[in-house]
Write an enzyme that holds these catalytic residues in place. Structure first.
Site, short mmCIF file in Angstrom:
data_model
loop_
_atom_site.label_atom_id
_atom_site.label_comp_id
_atom_site.label_asym_id
_atom_site.label_seq_id
_atom_site.Cartn_x
_atom_site.Cartn_y
_atom_site.Cartn_z
CB SER A 83 -0.97 -0.04 1.18
OG SER A 83 -1.93 0.98 1.07
CG ASP A 236 -2.41 4.26 -1.67
OD1 ASP A 236 -3.22 4.15 -2.61
OD2 ASP A 236 -2.41 3.49 -0.69
CG ASP A 238 -2.66 -0.32 -2.70
OD1 ASP A 238 -2.45 0.80 -2.20
OD2 ASP A 238 -3.40 -1.17 -2.18
CG ASP A 240 -5.75 1.13 -1.01
OD1 ASP A 240 -4.88 2.02 -0.97
OD2 ASP A 240 -5.73 0.13 -0.27
#
Length: 367
Positions: A83, A236, A238, A240
């Site tokens: 993440s 960010d 990834d 999400d």
């Protein structure tokens, strides 16, 4: 470690879904160093255990992996990502058949099965290519078209299509889908930060690729000042989480915090649906217990039911699962910069969030 986690999950899936003629999983990954390698190892192990694998052709947003689980009728999914953490890290997130990260009993059961893996000899590393199917542009387009259905103000966007939007993926997976989604909504003036469009697990322009941190947004804010942008947004690595920067009444660019982001989204979704006569009386919203209580006041004023859940998006998804077919989900979020506006994904989603936040900016400007 990746091998043991995947073999344990494969063993559990084969027991949990032993009555199914075919067990299917989705495997995705972000741009981090070794993410592709780890994703391919996962795909090989699942397929070696007789499980059908849908492997994304390259890095993709975490929410698209969640979407694909539901869209393809899969029993599980794995995304290789750390993440918004610093570049030294990577991570392994496991999902269940509802498209959400596992909750009890599946989380503890999976760990029990993983702990039974005593060594490399217990792991089937040799993949079966016949059981691995590559996902690409076709799934991207299905996902983006579904996100477009969330738009509540296409007429407003038509009037303000040239809203000046600065967007940065901070070297991550948002680069391919978020500008495409903004274009899908009708926005024609998306301004990039070229240095941060470079997809790299080293995140060369930031100390940490977290849009919660002002330092991660600095280059985008500099670009906004240069072009006099209306709004600055980031995802960010990834894709999400969402970061937002807006101008205050003095024309200074200021970060919008996570509580404020959730309030803006939920207020818009409730108020705008009310304006359009779309509120039927069975709607609900969800927030986490650490997220501002002001949202409760907004919901009460709009006569919308609100659920308060433990920290983590899997708990928001659990409420969605319990209400499936009985009540209408309007949106849910948490103070750590995560929001989900749709029920066809079961994890926070910056692809839809950034598209909707642009719409909200246009709606506010229109008013």
């Amino acid at each position: 470690t990746v091998g043991a986690a995947t073999q344990g999950l494969a063993n559990y899936l084969k027991d949990a879904f032993k009555d199914l003629p075919e067990i299917k999983v989705v495997v995705g990954h972000d741009v981090r160093n070794n993410s592709r390698l780890f994703a391919e190892i996962c795909a090989n192990i699942f397929s070696a255990n007789g499980i059908k694998v849908y492997l994304f052709e390259g890095s993709r947003p975490t929410p698209e992996m969640s979407f694909a689980i539901r869209e393809l009728g899969c029993q599980s999914g794995v995304i290789i990502t750390a993440s918004h953490n610093p570049k030294e890290y990577n991570g392994y997130k496991a999902y269940w058949n509802d498209g959400a990260q596992m909750t009890t009993p599946h989380d503890t059961n999976t760990i029990e099965y993983v702990n039974r893996i005593k060594g490399v000899k217990d792991i089937k590393f040799e993949g079966n290519k016949d059981l691995i199917e590559i996902l690409g542009e076709k799934m991207d387009n299905i996902y983006l078209e579904r996100i477009k259905t969330l738009s509540l103000s296409p007429d407003v966007i038509a009037r303000h299509h040239d809203l000046k939007i600065v967007y940065t993926p901070i070297h991550g997976t948002g680069k391919s889908l978020i500008p495409a989604s903004l274009a899908n909504f009708g926005f024609t003036n998306v301004i990039h930060v070229p240095e941060q469009d470079v997809q790299s697990g080293d995140f060369p322009t930031v100390d940490s690729p977290n849009p919660e941190n002002a330092s991660a947004m600095a280059m985008a804010i500099a670009k906004a000042k240069e072009v006099d942008a209306d709004i600055v947004m980031a995802s960010d690595p990834d894709a999400d989480r969402i970061g937002v920067v807006i101008k205050n009444t003095k024309g200074e660019y200021r970060l919008v915090n996570g509580n404020q982001i959730v309030m803006i989204f939920l207020y818009y979704l409730m108020a705008r649906r009310g304006e359009l006569g779309l509120i039927k009386g069975n709607e609900y919203i969800v927030k986490t217990i650490v997220t501002t209580e002001t949202i409760k006041s907004i919901a009460e004023k709009q006569n919308i039911k609100m659920y308060d859940v433990f920290t983590g998006f899997k708990w928001i998804a659990k409420v969605m699962l319990e209400n499936e077919g009985k009540a209408q989900y309007l949106g849910g979020g948490e103070e750590s910069y995560g929001f989900l506006a749709e029920d066809f994904v079961r994890d926070k989603d910056s692809v839809s969030a950034i598209s909707l936040m642009a719409e909200i900016a246009a709606w506010a400007k229109d008013k």
